[in-house]
Structures are given as C-alpha cells and as structure tokens.
Design a protein around this motif. Structure first.
Motif, PDB file in Angstrom:
ATOM      1  N   LYS A 175       0.835  -1.207   0.000  1.00 40.78           N
ATOM      2  CA  LYS A 175       0.000   0.000   0.000  1.00 40.78           C
ATOM      3  C   LYS A 175       0.871   1.258   0.000  1.00 40.78           C
ATOM      4  CE  LYS A 175      -3.749   2.208   2.538  1.00 40.78           C
ATOM      5  NZ  LYS A 175      -4.628   2.130   3.706  1.00 40.78           N
ATOM      6  N   GLU A 176       1.930   1.269   0.800  1.00 37.40           N
ATOM      7  CA  GLU A 176       2.839   2.420   0.828  1.00 37.40           C
ATOM      8  C   GLU A 176       3.564   2.577  -0.508  1.00 37.40           C
ATOM      9  OE1 GLU A 176       4.161   2.572   5.528  1.00 37.40           O
ATOM     10  OE2 GLU A 176       5.127   1.110   4.200  1.00 37.40           O
ATOM     11  N   MET A 222       2.480   1.627  -3.492  1.00 32.61           N
ATOM     12  CA  MET A 222       1.539   2.149  -4.496  1.00 32.61           C
ATOM     13  C   MET A 222       1.266   3.630  -4.251  1.00 32.61           C
ATOM     14  SD  MET A 222      -0.095   1.770  -7.243  1.00 32.61           S
ATOM     15  CE  MET A 222      -0.426   0.089  -7.683  1.00 32.61           C
ATOM     16  N   GLY A 223       1.144   4.013  -2.992  1.00 33.23           N
ATOM     17  CA  GLY A 223       0.939   5.433  -2.671  1.00 33.23           C
ATOM     18  C   GLY A 223       2.083   6.292  -3.169  1.00 33.23           C
ATOM     19  N   ARG A 224       3.303   5.806  -3.003  1.00 34.09           N
ATOM     20  CA  ARG A 224       4.478   6.550  -3.470  1.00 34.09           C
ATOM     21  C   ARG A 224       4.493   6.643  -4.996  1.00 34.09           C
ATOM     22  NH1 ARG A 224       8.212   7.991  -0.433  1.00 34.09           N
ATOM     23  NH2 ARG A 224       7.965   6.317   1.088  1.00 34.09           N
ATOM     24  N   ILE A 225       4.153   5.568  -5.672  1.00 31.59           N
ATOM     25  CA  ILE A 225       4.119   5.569  -7.137  1.00 31.59           C
ATOM     26  C   ILE A 225       3.084   6.564  -7.646  1.00 31.59           C
ATOM     27  CG2 ILE A 225       3.492   4.178  -9.157  1.00 31.59           C
ATOM     28  CD1 ILE A 225       4.789   1.772  -7.625  1.00 31.59           C
ATOM     29  N   ILE A 226       1.892   6.529  -7.055  1.00 26.74           N
ATOM     30  CA  ILE A 226       0.831   7.466  -7.465  1.00 26.74           C
ATOM     31  C   ILE A 226       1.275   8.903  -7.184  1.00 26.74           C
ATOM     32  CG2 ILE A 226      -1.553   8.187  -7.018  1.00 26.74           C
ATOM     33  CD1 ILE A 226      -1.362   5.539  -8.570  1.00 26.74           C
ATOM     34  N   GLU A 227       1.943   9.118  -6.049  1.00 24.58           N
ATOM     35  CA  GLU A 227       2.445  10.457  -5.711  1.00 24.58           C
ATOM     36  C   GLU A 227       3.481  10.926  -6.731  1.00 24.58           C
ATOM     37  OE1 GLU A 227       5.146  12.300  -2.162  1.00 24.58           O
ATOM     38  OE2 GLU A 227       3.602  10.852  -1.595  1.00 24.58           O
ATOM     39  N   GLU A 228       4.381  10.038  -7.141  1.00 31.31           N
ATOM     40  CA  GLU A 228       5.382  10.386  -8.148  1.00 31.31           C
ATOM     41  C   GLU A 228       4.714  10.759  -9.467  1.00 31.31           C
ATOM     42  OE1 GLU A 228       7.861   6.925  -8.250  1.00 31.31           O
ATOM     43  OE2 GLU A 228       8.908   7.456  -6.404  1.00 31.31           O
ATOM     44  N   ALA A 229       3.719   9.989  -9.855  1.00 33.77           N
ATOM     45  CA  ALA A 229       2.990  10.287 -11.088  1.00 33.77           C
ATOM     46  C   ALA A 229       2.302  11.638 -10.981  1.00 33.77           C
ATOM     47  CB  ALA A 229       1.974   9.184 -11.382  1.00 33.77           C
ATOM     48  N   ARG A 230       1.716  11.917  -9.815  1.00 31.85           N
ATOM     49  CA  ARG A 230       1.037  13.195  -9.597  1.00 31.85           C
ATOM     50  C   ARG A 230       1.994  14.373  -9.687  1.00 31.85           C
ATOM     51  NH1 ARG A 230      -1.657  12.093  -4.457  1.00 31.85           N
ATOM     52  NH2 ARG A 230      -3.149  10.627  -5.251  1.00 31.85           N
ATOM     53  N   HIS A 236       2.160  -7.431  -8.448  1.00 35.99           N
ATOM     54  CA  HIS A 236       2.103  -7.230  -9.906  1.00 35.99           C
ATOM     55  C   HIS A 236       1.727  -5.779 -10.231  1.00 35.99           C
ATOM     56  CE1 HIS A 236       1.615  -8.145 -14.116  1.00 35.99           C
ATOM     57  NE2 HIS A 236       0.415  -7.601 -14.084  1.00 35.99           N
ATOM     58  N   ALA A 237       0.770  -5.221  -9.508  1.00 37.90           N
ATOM     59  CA  ALA A 237       0.368  -3.823  -9.737  1.00 37.90           C
ATOM     60  C   ALA A 237       1.533  -2.878  -9.462  1.00 37.90           C
ATOM     61  CB  ALA A 237      -0.829  -3.460  -8.866  1.00 37.90           C
ATOM     62  N   ILE A 238       2.299  -3.166  -8.424  1.00 35.93           N
ATOM     63  CA  ILE A 238       3.470  -2.351  -8.095  1.00 35.93           C
ATOM     64  C   ILE A 238       4.484  -2.424  -9.233  1.00 35.93           C
ATOM     65  CG2 ILE A 238       5.451  -2.119  -6.516  1.00 35.93           C
ATOM     66  CD1 ILE A 238       2.749  -1.247  -5.303  1.00 35.93           C
ATOM     67  N   LYS A 239       4.721  -3.626  -9.736  1.00 35.07           N
ATOM     68  CA  LYS A 239       5.700  -3.815 -10.813  1.00 35.07           C
ATOM     69  C   LYS A 239       5.260  -3.081 -12.088  1.00 35.07           C
ATOM     70  CE  LYS A 239       7.914  -7.754 -11.425  1.00 35.07           C
ATOM     71  NZ  LYS A 239       8.176  -9.168 -11.777  1.00 35.07           N
ATOM     72  N   ALA A 293      -2.489   4.902 -12.045  1.00 37.51           N
ATOM     73  CA  ALA A 293      -3.797   5.209 -11.466  1.00 37.51           C
ATOM     74  C   ALA A 293      -4.901   4.432 -12.177  1.00 37.51           C
ATOM     75  CB  ALA A 293      -4.071   6.706 -11.537  1.00 37.51           C
ATOM     76  N   ALA A 294      -4.839   4.377 -13.493  1.00 37.72           N
ATOM     77  CA  ALA A 294      -5.853   3.643 -14.250  1.00 37.72           C
ATOM     78  C   ALA A 294      -5.787   2.149 -13.932  1.00 37.72           C
ATOM     79  CB  ALA A 294      -5.666   3.874 -15.752  1.00 37.72           C
ATOM     80  N   TYR A 295      -4.578   1.612 -13.879  1.00 36.99           N
ATOM     81  CA  TYR A 295      -4.421   0.187 -13.584  1.00 36.99           C
ATOM     82  C   TYR A 295      -4.967  -0.136 -12.194  1.00 36.99           C
ATOM     83  CZ  TYR A 295      -2.454  -4.468 -13.372  1.00 36.99           C
ATOM     84  OH  TYR A 295      -2.313  -5.834 -13.282  1.00 36.99           O
ATOM     85  N   HIS A 296      -4.620   0.694 -11.231  1.00 38.58           N
ATOM     86  CA  HIS A 296      -5.065   0.469  -9.854  1.00 38.58           C
ATOM     87  C   HIS A 296      -6.586   0.494  -9.765  1.00 38.58           C
ATOM     88  CE1 HIS A 296      -5.095   0.504  -5.523  1.00 38.58           C
ATOM     89  NE2 HIS A 296      -5.716   1.671  -5.492  1.00 38.58           N
ATOM     90  N   ARG A 297      -7.217   1.437 -10.433  1.00 38.47           N
ATOM     91  CA  ARG A 297      -8.673   1.578 -10.362  1.00 38.47           C
ATOM     92  C   ARG A 297      -9.416   0.530 -11.187  1.00 38.47           C
ATOM     93  NH1 ARG A 297      -9.665   3.422  -5.921  1.00 38.47           N
ATOM     94  NH2 ARG A 297      -8.640   5.362  -5.444  1.00 38.47           N
ATOM     95  N   LEU A 298      -8.875   0.140 -12.321  1.00 35.75           N
ATOM     96  CA  LEU A 298      -9.610  -0.740 -13.226  1.00 35.75           C
ATOM     97  C   LEU A 298      -9.229  -2.218 -13.110  1.00 35.75           C
ATOM     98  CD1 LEU A 298      -9.602   1.566 -16.361  1.00 35.75           C
ATOM     99  CD2 LEU A 298     -11.486   1.173 -14.765  1.00 35.75           C
ATOM    100  N   ALA A 299      -7.955  -2.507 -12.981  1.00 40.03           N
ATOM    101  CA  ALA A 299      -7.526  -3.910 -12.976  1.00 40.03           C
ATOM    102  C   ALA A 299      -7.601  -4.542 -11.588  1.00 40.03           C
ATOM    103  CB  ALA A 299      -6.099  -4.030 -13.515  1.00 40.03           C
ATOM    104  N   GLU A 300      -7.278  -3.756 -10.573  1.00 36.46           N
ATOM    105  CA  GLU A 300      -7.241  -4.299  -9.210  1.00 36.46           C
ATOM    106  C   GLU A 300      -7.898  -3.328  -8.227  1.00 36.46           C
ATOM    107  OE1 GLU A 300      -3.289  -5.503  -8.117  1.00 36.46           O
ATOM    108  OE2 GLU A 300      -3.031  -6.688  -9.936  1.00 36.46           O
TER     109      GLU A 300
END
Length: 155
Positions: free
Chosen positions: A11-12, A14-22, A87-90, A73-80
């Motif tokens: 969870k942390e 994924m949060g960091r990845i989304i933050e980087e994208a943002r 896998h989502a992190i990767k 963000a799209a993958y997180h919301r739609l796939a999982e």
C-alpha cells in the motif's frame, strides 16, 4: 555512513508511485500544451518540413509519456480495485520509469527545434538535441542504474 533500508508495504509503495505520477503529470501536461500551441505560431509554418516533423514526433513522444504516467492510477482503479498486488506495483513502477524515455526524447527534439529557430544551424540544433538527450538519459537512467549496481555489490 550507510542508511539502513526499510521495507515498505504494498500500500505504501503504491501510494508513493501514485504520488510520483502526480508530481510528474502537471509538468508534462504543461509541456504538451506549449507544444500544441507552437504549431499555431506564424514562425512554425516557415520552418523546414523536417523541423516541423521533429516537433510532431516530440508531441507524439510526450503523449506516450503522459499515457505511461497515467497508467498506474488507471491500472489500480480498473484492474485491481480495492487491493494492491506485487504485480500492480511492478506494472506501475515500470510505467513511471518507462515514461522518462519518450519524455527525454520529446524534450530533446524540441530543444533541437528551439536551437534551430535561434541559430538557423542544423548542426548546432543536432548537437544541442543530442546533448540534451544524453544528459537526461544519464541522469534518469544511467546514474540510478549505476548506483543500484554498486549497492547490489555491497549486499
């Protein structure tokens, strides 16, 4: 002095990845906006066709970078939805990293175009574009990978 590594939860991570994208997205979107507006400038029509093509290629590369930055963000919301997997992190982490390559290429093409407009020299334009690409790839890929390699040798 070595800093000890701390394991992050999925969870942390994924949060960091989304933050980087943002953090990346507004700058890339602003670049895209400026690129789009440039074609409506009178000077753009007077550029040689290859220079106009370089700008269109740069625009396309930035679109690829935007798509990759938005993928997590799209993958997180739609796939999982509702969970985070390794896998989502990767997928998400790779998308952010892979976005840097077309972004570097697009920026470099536009830098070459600006240099051409200022100097009217194809040679100066090409040298500047290659220098920019080399700098960006070195900072965004070569240096971090070198540090990872050195770190792995210590472990």
């Amino acid at each position: 002095m070595d800093n000890p590594s701390v394991e992050e939860s999925l969870k942390e991570q994924m949060g960091r990845i989304i933050e980087e994208a943002r953090m990346m997205l507004p700058g890339i979107q602003a670049l895209f906006g400026f690129q789009t507006i440039a074609v409506f400038n009178d000077r753009f029509e007077r550029l040689p066709l290859y220079a106009q093509d370089c700008h269109v290629a740069a625009l396309a590369l930035v679109v690829v970078a935007i798509a990759l930055v938005m993928l997590p963000a799209a993958y997180h919301r739609l796939a999982e939805p509702g969970c985070v997997s390794q896998h989502a992190i990767k997928v998400s982490s790779r998308a952010i990293c892979y976005a840097l390559a077309p972004l570097a290429a697009g920026l470099s093409l536009d830098i070459a175009l600006v240099l051409y407009m200022v100097t009217e020299s194809s040679r100066a334009s090409a040298i500047g574009g290659v220098a920019a690409f080399t700098l960006l790839i070195s900072m965004w890929f070569a240096y971090p990978l070198l540090m990872r390699h050195r770190q792995n040798r210590r472990c």
